[in-house]
Design a protein around this motif. Structure first.
Motif, mmCIF file in Angstrom:
data_model
loop_
_atom_site.group_PDB
_atom_site.id
_atom_site.type_symbol
_atom_site.label_atom_id
_atom_site.label_comp_id
_atom_site.label_asym_id
_atom_site.label_seq_id
_atom_site.Cartn_x
_atom_site.Cartn_y
_atom_site.Cartn_z
ATOM 1 N N LEU A 1 0.849 -1.185 0.000
ATOM 2 C CA LEU A 1 0.000 0.000 0.000
ATOM 3 C C LEU A 1 0.886 1.237 0.000
ATOM 4 O O LEU A 1 2.072 1.153 0.310
ATOM 5 C CB LEU A 1 -0.919 -0.006 1.222
ATOM 6 C CG LEU A 1 -1.939 -1.138 1.318
ATOM 7 C CD1 LEU A 1 -2.651 -1.103 2.662
ATOM 8 C CD2 LEU A 1 -2.945 -1.090 0.187
ATOM 9 N N TYR B 1 -12.685 -5.400 -2.723
ATOM 10 C CA TYR B 1 -12.571 -4.878 -1.367
ATOM 11 C C TYR B 1 -12.938 -5.887 -0.269
ATOM 12 O O TYR B 1 -12.173 -6.035 0.702
ATOM 13 C CB TYR B 1 -13.400 -3.610 -1.186
ATOM 14 C CG TYR B 1 -13.400 -3.131 0.253
ATOM 15 C CD1 TYR B 1 -12.231 -2.643 0.846
ATOM 16 C CD2 TYR B 1 -14.548 -3.226 1.042
ATOM 17 C CE1 TYR B 1 -12.213 -2.237 2.170
ATOM 18 C CE2 TYR B 1 -14.531 -2.818 2.366
ATOM 19 C CZ TYR B 1 -13.369 -2.328 2.927
ATOM 20 O OH TYR B 1 -13.341 -1.947 4.240
ATOM 21 N N ARG C 1 -9.965 -6.776 2.333
ATOM 22 C CA ARG C 1 -10.091 -6.333 3.724
ATOM 23 C C ARG C 1 -9.883 -7.507 4.673
ATOM 24 O O ARG C 1 -9.169 -7.393 5.682
ATOM 25 C CB ARG C 1 -11.474 -5.719 3.957
ATOM 26 C CG ARG C 1 -11.721 -5.245 5.384
ATOM 27 C CD ARG C 1 -13.155 -4.793 5.572
ATOM 28 N NE ARG C 1 -14.079 -5.883 5.366
ATOM 29 C CZ ARG C 1 -14.382 -6.804 6.292
ATOM 30 N NH1 ARG C 1 -13.797 -6.755 7.475
ATOM 31 N NH2 ARG C 1 -15.236 -7.761 6.022
ATOM 32 N N LEU D 1 -8.585 -2.059 7.193
ATOM 33 C CA LEU D 1 -8.578 -1.261 5.974
ATOM 34 C C LEU D 1 -9.997 -0.786 5.676
ATOM 35 O O LEU D 1 -10.783 -1.503 5.057
ATOM 36 C CB LEU D 1 -8.042 -2.082 4.798
ATOM 37 C CG LEU D 1 -7.851 -1.319 3.479
ATOM 38 C CD1 LEU D 1 -6.715 -0.306 3.612
ATOM 39 C CD2 LEU D 1 -7.552 -2.288 2.335
ATOM 40 N N ALA E 1 -12.866 3.652 2.530
ATOM 41 C CA ALA E 1 -12.328 4.907 2.007
ATOM 42 C C ALA E 1 -10.828 4.810 1.750
ATOM 43 O O ALA E 1 -10.319 5.344 0.748
ATOM 44 C CB ALA E 1 -12.622 6.047 2.979
ATOM 45 N N ALA E 2 -10.121 4.133 2.645
ATOM 46 C CA ALA E 2 -8.677 3.963 2.456
ATOM 47 C C ALA E 2 -8.391 3.067 1.258
ATOM 48 O O ALA E 2 -7.454 3.310 0.477
ATOM 49 C CB ALA E 2 -8.046 3.386 3.718
ATOM 50 N N ALA F 1 -8.911 5.023 -1.915
ATOM 51 C CA ALA F 1 -7.785 5.924 -2.154
ATOM 52 C C ALA F 1 -6.613 5.172 -2.773
ATOM 53 O O ALA F 1 -5.926 5.682 -3.668
ATOM 54 C CB ALA F 1 -7.365 6.592 -0.849
ATOM 55 N N GLN F 2 -6.383 3.958 -2.308
ATOM 56 C CA GLN F 2 -5.303 3.148 -2.854
ATOM 57 C C GLN F 2 -5.606 2.656 -4.267
ATOM 58 O O GLN F 2 -4.709 2.322 -5.023
ATOM 59 C CB GLN F 2 -5.029 1.955 -1.933
ATOM 60 C CG GLN F 2 -4.327 2.319 -0.642
ATOM 61 C CD GLN F 2 -2.957 2.900 -0.899
ATOM 62 O OE1 GLN F 2 -2.118 2.300 -1.563
ATOM 63 N NE2 GLN F 2 -2.717 4.104 -0.382
ATOM 64 N N GLY G 1 -2.552 5.634 -6.063
ATOM 65 C CA GLY G 1 -2.338 4.557 -5.098
ATOM 66 C C GLY G 1 -1.722 3.321 -5.715
ATOM 67 O O GLY G 1 -1.632 3.173 -6.936
#
Length: 352
Positions: A206, A255, A259, A275, A278-279, A282-283, A288
């Motif tokens: 990440l 996701y 996660r 995780l 939203a994070a 962003a990645q 990202g």
């Protein structure tokens, strides 16, 4: 001549509950799925397929060369690599023999990515002291390279390796058996790879998409200082990813399992890593590290990797955390039929 641009996929063979159903696959099921993934990668024309090495019950692959040998018999052209071989806790003689055997079975398609190991369970399992972490890797890499170059062996031994002088190390591979140096952020390892003139395999997790670019630059600088031909150096960049029918569907599919993987399968140094969505999003953006999105979105990011790193190979790590096999296979097919052809066309004759 600048090496061509290759696309590969990697799996760790996680044994994780399905995020949707909670069902836990058996080790046999997961291993069968890994073989199916490799066969499809070969069929859709991908360049490389790799398997990781872990020594925990939530991963099915502790012996990459055994798995790669099985894959070799079911594929015809895809290159087969370890991602990574935890060389610090391995015997370099057996590493060479095992991968030379895979090379013979596959007609010269085996590759070793030798790494220090970020997952640390193999050290106590095989009786190694973590205090020797750096020395073990350095000495065993030197031994492995010597074994590859000379037979009978001329390796004189060191603190962590035995004297092999005059001994026959067999079998020998079909070709030169590429040995890459796997680097997850340790700049010293990248510099050493450059001094040795070995191909470099960078592993992104990440962070910013170009976060390891300084390591790639120092790698090339070290290679120049050591007198190696920089134009022939190979750099691989590996990152978690997923290619979907659309940008949104790719994120929605990846996701939930990713996660889970970050929380349940990523606790090698203590606790898992939470995780939030939203994070993750962003990645997944252009800035990202994650290779997730539609085919065109991923193509654009791969081109940015080529520019930032001078990458000659990019490897997708797919399925981390229990993604369904159907979704995993769908991503491999899209990479092979929609992403790879465009990347090859766009990079033919271009400079890294």
């Amino acid at each position: 001549m600048i090496p061509g641009f290759e696309i590969g996929v990697l799996t760790f063979g996680e044994i994780s509950p399905d995020p949707a159903t909670g069902m836990m696959p058996s080790p046999h099921t997961r291993m069968t799925e890994v073989l199916e993934q490799a066969v499809l990668a070969d069929q859709v024309g991908l360049d490389a397929f790799g398997v990781g090495e872990h020594h925990r019950s939530d991963f099915v692959i502790s012996a990459p060369p055994v798995v790669l040998a099985a894959i070799a018999q079911r594929t015809s052209h895809v290159r087969l690599f370890s991602g990574v071989t935890v060389l610090s806790s391995e015997d370099p003689v057996r590493v060479f023999q095992n991968f030379a055997t895979v090379d013979l079975l596959s007609g010269g398609r085996a590759e070793i990515i030798a790494g220090r190991g970020s997952f640390l369970e193999s050290f106590p399992l095989f009786g190694y002291d973590l205090a020797d972490y750096a020395d073990l890797y350095r000495e065993k890499l030197d031994a492995l390279l010597s074994i590859r170059e000379f037979n009978p062996s001329t390796w004189p031994g060191s603190r962590h390796t035995r004297d092999l002088r005059g001994l026959d190390v067999a079998p020998r591979p079909v070709g030169d058996l590429p040995i890459w140096v796997g680097v997850g952020g340790t700049v010293a390892s990248a510099v050493r790879a450059g001094h040795l003139g070995l191909p470099l395999a960078l592993g992104l997790l990440l962070g910013p998409a170009d976060s390891l670019a300084p390591a790639a630059e120092l790698y090339r600088r070290a290679a120049v200082e050591a007198g190696h031909d920089v134009s022939g150096l190979r750099v691989s960049v590996g990152a978690h990813g997923y290619v979907g029918a659309s940008s949104q569907s790719a994120r929605d599919i990846m996701y939930p399992s990713f996660r889970v993987g970050m929380m349940e399968n990523n606790h090698q140094r203590g606790a898992g890593f939470p995780l939030p969505r939203a994070a993750f999003d962003a990645q997944a953006s252009a800035a990202g590290a994650l290779l997730v999105g539609s085919s065109q979105e991923v193509i654009d990011k791969l081109m940015s990797y080529r520019a930032a790193y001078g990458a000659t190979r990019v490897v997708f790590q797919i399925g981390y955390g229990g993604m369904s096999q159907a979704e995993h296979l769908a991503a491999i097919e899209r990479i092979g039929t929609e992403v790879a052809p465009v990347l090859r066309r766009e990079t033919v004759g271009s400079a890294a």
